[in-house]
Motif scaffolding. Structure first.
Motif: not given
Length: 298
Positions: A71-72, A74-75, A79, A162, A165, A169, A187
Motif C-alpha cells: 500500500l505504501s 502504490t499509494g 505515485y 494510484w 492503491y 483499499m 505508509t
C-alpha cells in the motif's frame, strides 16, 4: 455544507497546491531526493503523535507488514515518485488535467480486479477519457517536445499506480484495524525507506545540487500541507463518507491543481488543454454513475 464534506474538499484543495512547490524543489534537487525528503519529514512530524497514541493502547493491533509495504508503494512512494519524474518533463497544467484520468483507471481496474460490472455509459466514459488524453498529449505540430510527450505518459502511469492503491483499499486485509494516524505514518515512513537506494543513486549520478531556501521551504511545505494535513483530513472524512462517494469529489482535484499552477507558475491554459479536459471530465461523469447514492450528504 456537511463538515465532513468540507474536510474532504479541504484535502483536495491542499493536494492541488502540491505541483508548484514540487517544481520549485526540483529546480535544486532531483525528483527522488525531493520525494524522499517530503515523505521522511512528514513521517518525522507524525512520529511523536503516533508514539503517544500507541503507548496508550492496551490491545495493540497486529500490523500487516507485507500489505503495508504494498500500500505504501502504490499509494504514496510509487505515485509521488513517478508523478515527480513526469512533472519534471511536462507542464504543471498538463499534469493537473491528466490527473483527472484517475477515476477512469480506477473503474477499469475495479472491473478487472474486483469483477465489477461496467455499464454501457461507463464504457462510453472510458472512451471519452481516452479521447481527452489523446487530445492533450498528441500533437502533430513540430513544436511539440518529445520530453513533454514522455512526461505526459509518465503522469498517466502515476495515476494508474494510484488507481491500484484505491482498488486494493476496497478489499482491506488488516490495515483497517490501525488508526488513521498509524496507517498514515507507516505508509509515509515505509515509502521513505523504499526510496533510500534511489537517493543514494542520485548522490552519485546528479552533479548539480543547488540547495536553496526556496527548495527547502518548498519541501517543508510539501511535507506539512499536502502530505500530513491533506491525508489527515481525507482519512478523517472517510470515517463518515463512503469511499465511492468520496471518489466523485476527487474529480475537483484537477481544477484546484490548474488554478494553483496558473496562479503561482504563470502557466497558460490553451484551447487544446481545455478541449482535452472537457473530454476527460465528460468521461468521468459517465463513469461516476456507479457512485450515485440515494441519501443526501448535505
Amino acid at each position: 455544507m456537511n463538515k465532513h464534506i468540507a474536510m474532504l474538499m479541504g484535502a483536495l484543495m491542499l493536494w492541488g497546491t502540491s505541483i508548484p512547490p514540487t517544481k520549485w524543489a526540483m529546480e535544486a534537487l532531483p525528483p527522488f531526493t525531493v520525494t524522499f525528503l517530503r515523505l521522511l519529514l512528514a513521517a518525522l512530524f507524525l512520529a511523536p503523535f503516533v508514539w503517544r497514541q500507541a503507548s496508550r493502547q492496551k490491545n495493540k493491533p497486529k500490523i500487516p507488514w507485507l500489505r503495508m509495504w504494498i500500500l505504501s508503494f502504490t499509494g504514496v512512494v510509487g505515485y509521488f515518485m513517478i508523478n515527480s519524474i513526469g512533472l519534471n518533463m511536462t507542464s504543471a497544467v498538463n499534469a493537473s488535467i491528466l490527473n483527472a484520468s484517475l477515476p477512469l483507471f480506477t473503474l477499469l481496474l475495479s472491473s478487472l480486479y474486483l469483477k465489477e460490472q461496467i455499464t454501457t455509459s461507463q464504457w462510453c466514459g472510458l472512451f471519452l477519457g481516452v479521447v481527452g488524453v489523446m487530445v492533450i498529449t498528441v500533437n502533430p505540430g513540430l513544436e511539440v517536445k518529445m520530453t513533454s510527450l514522455v512526461g505526459d505518459g509518465i503522469i498517466l502511469l502515476s495515476c494508474f499506480v494510484w488507481a491500484i492503491y484505491i482498488v486494493l483499499m476496497k478489499r482491506p486485509k488488516g490495515e483497517e484495524k490501525l488508526s488513521n494516524e498509524m496507517f498514515t505514518f507507516l505508509t509515509l515512513f515505509l515509502g521513505a525507506v523504499m526510496l533510500v537506494p534511489a537517493v543514494i543513486g542520485d548522490a552519485f549520478g546528479y552533479d548539480h545540487y543547488s540547495i536553496s531556501w526556496k527548495a527547502m521551504l518548498s519541501i517543508l511545505f510539501l511535507a506539512l500541507v499536502p502530505t500530513i494535513t491533506a491525508y489527515w483530513l481525507w482519512n478523517h472524512a472517510l470515517k463518515y463518507i463512503s469511499a465511492s462517494s468520496a471518489g466523485a469529489y476527487l474529480n475537483t482535484l484537477p481544477l484546484f491543481s490548474v488554478l494553483f499552477s496558473m496562479g503561482l507558475l504563470g502557466e497558460s491554459l490553451t484551447w487544446k488543454l481545455i478541449t482535452g479536459a472537457m473530454f476527460i471530465l465528460l468521461g468521468v461523469l459517465g463513469t461516476e454513475k456507479r457512485f450515485q447514492r440515494t441519501e443526501s450528504l448535505f
